[in-house]
Write an enzyme that holds these catalytic residues in place. Structure first.
Site, PDB file in Angstrom:
ATOM      1  N   ARG A 225       0.811  -1.223   0.000  1.00 27.23           N
ATOM      2  CA  ARG A 225       0.000   0.000   0.000  1.00 27.23           C
ATOM      3  C   ARG A 225       0.845   1.274   0.000  1.00 27.23           C
ATOM      4  NH1 ARG A 225      -5.809  -0.626   2.948  1.00 27.23           N
ATOM      5  NH2 ARG A 225      -6.435  -2.544   1.901  1.00 27.23           N
TER       6      ARG A 225
ATOM      7  N   ASP B 250     -16.138   8.916   5.865  1.00 26.29           N
ATOM      8  CA  ASP B 250     -14.893   8.170   5.728  1.00 26.29           C
ATOM      9  C   ASP B 250     -13.772   9.022   6.298  1.00 26.29           C
ATOM     10  OD1 ASP B 250     -14.106   5.509   4.105  1.00 26.29           O
ATOM     11  OD2 ASP B 250     -12.431   6.917   4.045  1.00 26.29           O
TER      12      ASP B 250
END
Length: 367
Positions: A125, A236
């Site tokens: 990531r 979020d």
């Protein structure tokens, strides 16, 4: 000036500074007159020019090649290898010491527990951020990210990368069947106006928009809520994800994941880019998006009738799970519903809900 000439029989090199001569070769074992004539015809080779034959052609070719590479690099920053004049990546692997420091930092910032064996997740990531921020190793990137006062953009991007989860349209199917067959009719019977639904950790927006589509589809049925009085809030931790949500643009790859052809035709509109479609305004105006960390306060969001928080709790430890579930209970109206992921449970964590079997799947209703 030398020119390379090629014909089907091979290559002939001719110096154009000298008079062009005729090549006559007497064939072996060719008694016929026709063959003799053919072999005695002058050979007129065709020329193939190399870049060096044209002043400036070599530099033009190099510029075209560089422009093509730059175009590919711009579209694929995490895949295209670095050119010699660009950054040299020294390491795409996090060290054990740095991993432990980073795991503690991420848990503090977002509540996500990486555990002892997720080095590969950090490597995969964060690798894509090295070229973006011109950092030569993941360890160095982590050092910068853990100093948000000086490197706020890097810190935000690293947290985004670690907290962005995979999502798709109508994921797992059963929560949307429960919404259609159980929850919306129950809220309609109770005369709930407006109906408020929260999609927590909504990532790139597929969940809240899927919820809005279900409400739209049921608008003409009896005992269902009115889309015009339905408010859906998606939250979020990632500002980047929320911006994508607000744009409502999805590429063909995203649209192919979980979305039927019928729903695609009904709820999406084409754009000038053939690879992108835009969510229909009827669906888009039902949803608002806000940045929020589930570890923080929920008080500014108000109360809801339904909360979707799916495939999120699995990343937290039990203490954090219990805190989040109890805060959800405070956010729900009496008789409100909570829908978790298929592998998530509140057993031993919170006693404020009763289990409701939806056949298929489960939901939790506030006692």
């Amino acid at each position: 000036m030398a020119v390379t000439r090629n014909n089907q029989r091979g290559s002939v090199h001719q110096d154009l500074t000298k008079p062009l001569g005729l090549t006559r070769t007497a064939p072996k074992d060719t008694p016929s007159a026709v063959a003799s004539v053919l072999h005695n015809r002058p050979t007129v080779p065709r020329a193939t020019f190399t870049p060096s034959s044209y002043p400036g052609a070599g530099s033009l070719a190099m510029q075209a090649q560089k422009a093509g590479w730059q175009g590919v690099a711009a579209r694929n920053p995490s895949v295209v290898p670095a050119a010699p004049d660009q950054l040299t990546i020294q390491s795409r692997t996090v060290s054990d010491l740095q991993y432990r420091r980073f795991a503690a930092y991420i848990e503090q910032q977002s509540g996500i527990v990486l555990g002892d064996n997720k080095h590969y997740l950090v490597n995969s990531r964060l690798s894509s951020l090295l070229l973006r921020f011109k950092v030569s190793s993941i360890d160095e990137l982590i050092n910068l990210a853990m100093d948000p006062a000086r490197n706020s953009e890097i810190s935000s991007a690293v947290i985004d990368a670690m907290t962005t989860n995979e999502t798709l349209w109508f994921r797992d199917t059963y929560p949307y069947l429960a919404l259609k067959n159980l929850i919306l009719p129950d809220l309609a019977r109770r005369g709930k106006v407006p109906v408020r639904i929260w999609s927590a950790a909504c990532s790139s927006g597929q969940e809240p928009y899927s919820i809005a589509m279900v409400v739209q589809e049921q608008a003409g049925n009896m005992l269902h809520v009115d889309p015009g009085t339905t408010q859906i809030v998606g939250t979020d931790i990632s500002p980047e994800m929320l911006e994508r949500c607000r744009q409502g643009l999805y590429d063909n790859h995203a649209l192919a994941r979980g979305l039927s052809a019928e729903r695609k035709a009904r709820f999406f509109r084409p754009t000038p880019d053939p690879n992108l479609m835009r969510i229909d305004e009827r669906v888009k105006r039902m949803v608002t998006f806000k940045q929020m960390n589930l570890l923080g306060s929920y008080s500014l969001l108000g109360r809801f009738d339904v909360i979707f928080c799916r495939n999120v709790l699995i990343y937290f430890n039990n203490e954090t799970k219990a805190q989040i579930l109890n805060k959800f209970a405070l956010c729900l109206n009496p008789g409100g519903y909570l829908i978790l992921g298929s592998s998530e449970s509140m057993t031993g964590l919170c006693d404020k809900f009763e289990m409701v079997r939806c056949n298929p799947g489960l939901a939790y209703r506030l006692k």
